[in-house]
Write an enzyme that holds these catalytic residues in place. Structure first.
Site, PDB file in Angstrom:
ATOM      1  N   TYR A  53       0.846  -1.195   0.000  1.00  0.00           N
ATOM      2  CA  TYR A  53       0.000   0.000   0.000  1.00  0.00           C
ATOM      3  C   TYR A  53       0.885   1.250   0.000  1.00  0.00           C
ATOM      4  O   TYR A  53       1.275   1.779   1.039  1.00  0.00           O
ATOM      5  CB  TYR A  53      -0.937   0.004   1.198  1.00  0.00           C
ATOM      6  N   SER A 208     -12.812  -3.998   0.245  1.00  0.00           N
ATOM      7  CA  SER A 208     -13.647  -3.189  -0.659  1.00  0.00           C
ATOM      8  C   SER A 208     -15.129  -3.470  -0.445  1.00  0.00           C
ATOM      9  O   SER A 208     -15.870  -3.751  -1.395  1.00  0.00           O
ATOM     10  CB  SER A 208     -13.274  -3.434  -2.131  1.00  0.00           C
ATOM     11  N   PRO A 209     -15.629  -3.384   0.800  1.00  0.00           N
ATOM     12  CA  PRO A 209     -17.036  -3.697   1.056  1.00  0.00           C
ATOM     13  C   PRO A 209     -18.013  -2.746   0.380  1.00  0.00           C
ATOM     14  O   PRO A 209     -19.188  -3.083   0.214  1.00  0.00           O
ATOM     15  CB  PRO A 209     -17.141  -3.608   2.587  1.00  0.00           C
TER      16      PRO A 209
END
Length: 286
Positions: A53, A208-209
């Site tokens: 990230y 990534s809900p």
């Protein structure tokens, strides 16, 4: 804040995904730190990061360092905070994402993550994504070795299918504690993995809900039922989505990404939303 189990640790039922704070479009560091502090203020004790990230190149581990420093600077009791990170995904610096599942690389990556997180033992270390050039059993074998060596407290896998989950748990000697897969109203192909985790008592961590950074704002427009039920309950469609996930199984611990304090404060309220069987049926069918 309600809690759920990862391994033998009790963590907040809602976690915070750190990726938006470190990749393209990220905010300034002050806002990111404020976001982590807002999460801690709301009772969130589970944070998910990864060495990949970042914007890539020399920035490897940007988010790990950011999360670690933000948690350390909060000022409250953080003894129950669990920070999860991942290895096996890379960002060369040209905008691309590449893979390296070689055992020797994963062990080196874990050592580097230990230093960036400033800990002697990583709370939860996850194999980020299967590398088609490397036997999956060999990659997970490296995670087992890290577990046996006491370098990591818990072991998990990410982006895995049911066969890989079962194989990983076998290689780890029944010590697999989590599976992190994409899952949202728009992406439900991980239902079999969720059901398997429920059966095995392994935490399922939906990433990534809300459908991804670029489409999160469109959630309510894309899925009318989620928006309708959210309005009836006086919450956002995003909170309703997290409540739906929590209601699907007690092993689910959603990790919505956030880069604003208000976003994670909103997400944290999902634990207070109750859904009826009829509402769950409508959402499942949407």
């Amino acid at each position: 804040m309600q809690t759920r189990r990862i391994g033998d640790a009790q963590v907040s039922a809602i976690g915070l995904g750190g990726m938006p704070m470190s990749i393209e479009g990220r905010p300034d560091e002050a806002r990111s730190i404020a976001t982590v502090h807002a999460a801690l203020d709301a009772g969130i004790t589970f944070f998910d990061t990864a060495d990949a990230y970042s914007l890539g190149g020399p920035e490897v581990g940007h988010n790990e360092t950011l999360i670690a420093e933000a948690v350390a600077s909060w000022g409250g009791d953080t003894s129950d905070v669990l920070i999860a990170t991942k290895g096996g995904h890379l960002r060369p610096g040209d905008g691309s994402w590449t893979l390296d599942g070689r055992p020797e690389y994963l062990k080196q990556a874990a050592e580097a993550s230990l230093k960036r997180l400033g800990v002697e033992v990583i709370g939860l270390y996850q194999f980020h994504r299967p590398d088609p050039q490397v036997d999956y059993a060999d990659s997970v074998g490296a995670i087992r070795d890290l577990l046996d060596a006491g370098k990591i407290r818990y072991a998990g896998v990410s982006n895995a299918n049911p066969a890989q989950i079962k194989l990983a748990d076998e290689i780890l000697g029944g010590r697999l504690v989590s599976v992190q897969n994409q899952f949202s109203p728009a992406f439900r192909s991980s239902e079999p993995e969720l059901e398997l985790c429920d059966e095995l008592g392994i935490a399922f961590l939906p990433w990534s809900p809300f459908g991804g950074i670029r489409r999160a704002a469109e959630l309510g427009d894309r899925f009318a039922v989620f928006s309708e039920i959210a309005a009836e309950k006086g919450v956002s469609a995003h909170v309703l989505t997290l409540a739906w996930m929590l209601a699907k199984s007690p092993v689910v611990v959603p990790i919505p990404g956030a880069s604003r304090p208000s976003s994670i404060q909103d997400s944290a309220t999902a634990v207070d939303v109750q859904l009826t069987p009829e509402e769950m049926s409508r959402l499942d069918a949407a």
